[in-house]
Design an enzyme around this catalytic site. Structure first.
Site, short mmCIF file in Angstrom:
data_model
loop_
_atom_site.label_atom_id
_atom_site.label_comp_id
_atom_site.label_asym_id
_atom_site.label_seq_id
_atom_site.Cartn_x
_atom_site.Cartn_y
_atom_site.Cartn_z
N TYR A 75 0.25 -8.18 -4.85
CA TYR A 75 0.62 -7.05 -5.73
C TYR A 75 0.61 -5.79 -4.87
O TYR A 75 -0.36 -5.53 -4.16
CB TYR A 75 -0.40 -6.95 -6.87
CG TYR A 75 -0.19 -5.78 -7.80
CD1 TYR A 75 0.83 -5.79 -8.76
CD2 TYR A 75 -1.03 -4.66 -7.75
CE1 TYR A 75 1.00 -4.73 -9.62
CE2 TYR A 75 -0.86 -3.60 -8.62
CZ TYR A 75 0.16 -3.63 -9.56
OH TYR A 75 0.33 -2.57 -10.42
N ASP A 132 -0.38 -4.12 3.43
CA ASP A 132 -0.86 -3.35 2.27
C ASP A 132 -2.38 -3.44 2.29
O ASP A 132 -2.97 -4.46 1.92
CB ASP A 132 -0.27 -3.98 0.99
CG ASP A 132 -0.84 -3.33 -0.27
OD1 ASP A 132 -1.85 -2.61 -0.18
OD2 ASP A 132 -0.27 -3.56 -1.35
N LYS A 163 -6.63 4.13 -3.26
CA LYS A 163 -7.80 4.87 -3.76
C LYS A 163 -8.94 5.13 -2.77
O LYS A 163 -9.58 6.18 -2.82
CB LYS A 163 -8.33 4.17 -4.99
CG LYS A 163 -8.26 2.64 -4.91
CD LYS A 163 -7.68 2.02 -6.18
CE LYS A 163 -7.13 0.63 -5.94
NZ LYS A 163 -6.16 0.21 -6.92
#
Ligand code: HOZ
Length: 433
Positions: free
Chosen positions: A143, A238, A266
């Site tokens: 994802y 990622d 984050k």
């Protein structure tokens, strides 16, 4: 019980789709209604009903040193007094870029954005602009945020909500996203041969975290590196989950493989809304205003987010002991949980990489989405709710990684293991009876 959470959820559903601002927190795959939180400190969350929980979500990663880490709070307060946003350059952005460069292999230049989604969307645009090619390869169950190109065989909330291929993504976009199998280099080779000279980038979670935690097999990441080199494609890691977590320099450092581009989320803002993408100078120099690939944002490099992230990353940079301690804590939890499940004769496969960990209720080794999907979802539901009731807050899905914080104490870890034992006693008793 949890009346206020329940009341708030009922109210929220009237005005917010599904009552939540992100589906991964909606409890869809475990049932029941989500807990609404009031505050957190260290590894303890307090909900709106005053109940406390030991936290294994950590806001999906950034709370590596616990919630409300004092130096971060101080830095944000100080920054806020000077203004919450300028929409113009500030010195802290340079300090942040210099710090990331020191910590991470292969990052010559970095651009701040506002979320991991934005970072990944921008990274593939850059890869396409750099190579002049259109297609990307991603992996089933990985994802990369909710950008259109990524919602094909996606993990995380898209997976648990049964919409890994989201409506709203045009056929034109979907045709440029090719999907391979995680940990299977042959599936990548096949695509690269079939779409020769068309693939701009391979994007991968170097340790998958959005179908539960799944480590790369030995040679998988290196193999991707070699394939990208051979096919003039950009390798994108990622590292929204793994960055600054599985090692100071993320998965690149841990596995000794350097990507061309890397994306962050984050954790680079200590939990504030930040993301970033960075990498090799030659690739990054296609980004506007140096190069022609446009990418922009008023809030990018926001002073509050930079102050928070810079403070957290500095602490991690200066005190590498955090990584050793986290590794030891995760190993303690892993061993304890393995003993519990074994004593109850429950087949389990627990994956752990640094402070990321996932429990799959299956007798198979979990190496990809197909094997992750063999987990007993009903058992996970019962386990999740049993733990929640006993004050242990786990990710509300069998397809998410748990994230440990270094504020977890031995007592809290042991309490978690004890609670797992109690839950399994209850679950196996009700099965037998
Ligand atoms: N992507 C995060 C973990 N899978 C969850 C964040 C979210 O989607 O809300």
């Amino acid at each position: 019980m949890l009346e206020t959470s329940k009341q708030l959820f009922d109210r929220a559903q009237q005005f917010i789709p599904g009552g939540v601002n992100s589906p991964a927190r909606a409890f869809n795959s475990v049932g029941g209604s989500p807990v609404f939180f009031e505050k957190a400190k260290g590894s303890i969350l307090t909900d709106v009903d005053g109940k406390e929980y030991i936290d294994y979500v950590g806001s999906w990663g950034p709370m590596i040193l616990g919630h409300a880490f004092d130096p971060v709070i101080e830095a944000v307060k100080k920054a806020a007094e000077k203004s919450t946003s300028f929409g113009a350059p500030t010195e802290i952005e340079i300090k942040m870029a210099e710090l990331v460069r020191q910590m991470v292999p292969g990052v010559d230049k970095i651009r701040m954005v506002n979320s991991g989604t934005e970072a990944c969307m921008s990274a593939i645009r850059v890869a396409r602009g750099y190579t002049g090619k259109d297609k990307i390869i991603k992996f089933g169950g990985n994802y990369h945020g909710h950008g259109d190109s990524f919602l094909i065989k996606a993990g995380s909330g898209a997976l648990t909500l049964g919409s890994p291929d989201s409506p709203g993504v045009t056929e034109g976009t979907a045709k440029d996203t090719l999907t391979a199998h995680f940990n299977d280099l042959n599936s990548v080779k096949k695509l690269l041969n079939e779409y020769r000279d068309e693939v701009a980038a391979i994007i991968v979670e170097p340790v998958a975290g959005n179908m539960g935690c799944i480590p790369p097999k030995s040679g998988f990441l290196q193999g991707l590196r070699e394939l990208c080199d051979a096919h003039d494609a950009v390798l994108i890691f990622d590292e929204v989950m793994t960055g600054f977590r599985v090692a100071k320099g993320g998965a690149q450092e841990r596995y000794g493989v350097t990507a061309d581009l890397v994306t962050y989320g984050k954790i680079i803002g200590a939990g504030l809304p930040v993301g970033a993408f960075g990498g090799r100078k030659e690739v990054m120099d296609v980004v506007s205003p140096v190069g022609p690939v446009y990418q922009a944002g008023t809030l990018s490099g926001n002073p509050l987010a930079m102050a928070a992230g810079f403070t957290l990353l500095t602490e991690l940079q200066e005190n590498p002991r955090h990584y050793d301690e986290l590794e030891a804590k995760a190993a303690h939890l892993l061993n304890g949980l393995n003993q519990v499940f074994e004593s109850h004769h429950v087949p389990v496969s627990i994956n752990q990489v640094g402070s990321m960990i996932s429990v799959f209720f299956t007798d198979q080794e979990v190496t990809d989405f197909a094997t992750a999907n063999t987990t007993d979802k009903e058992l996970f539901k019962a386990f999740f709710h049993g733990m929640l009731e006993r004050g242990i807050y786990l990710p509300p899905s069998p397809f998410e990684s748990w994230f440990l914080a270094n504020t977890l104490t031995k007592e809290q870890l042991n309490q978690t293991i004890d609670m797992a034992d109690k839950v399994m006693q209850e679950v196996t008793r009700s099965k037998d009876g």
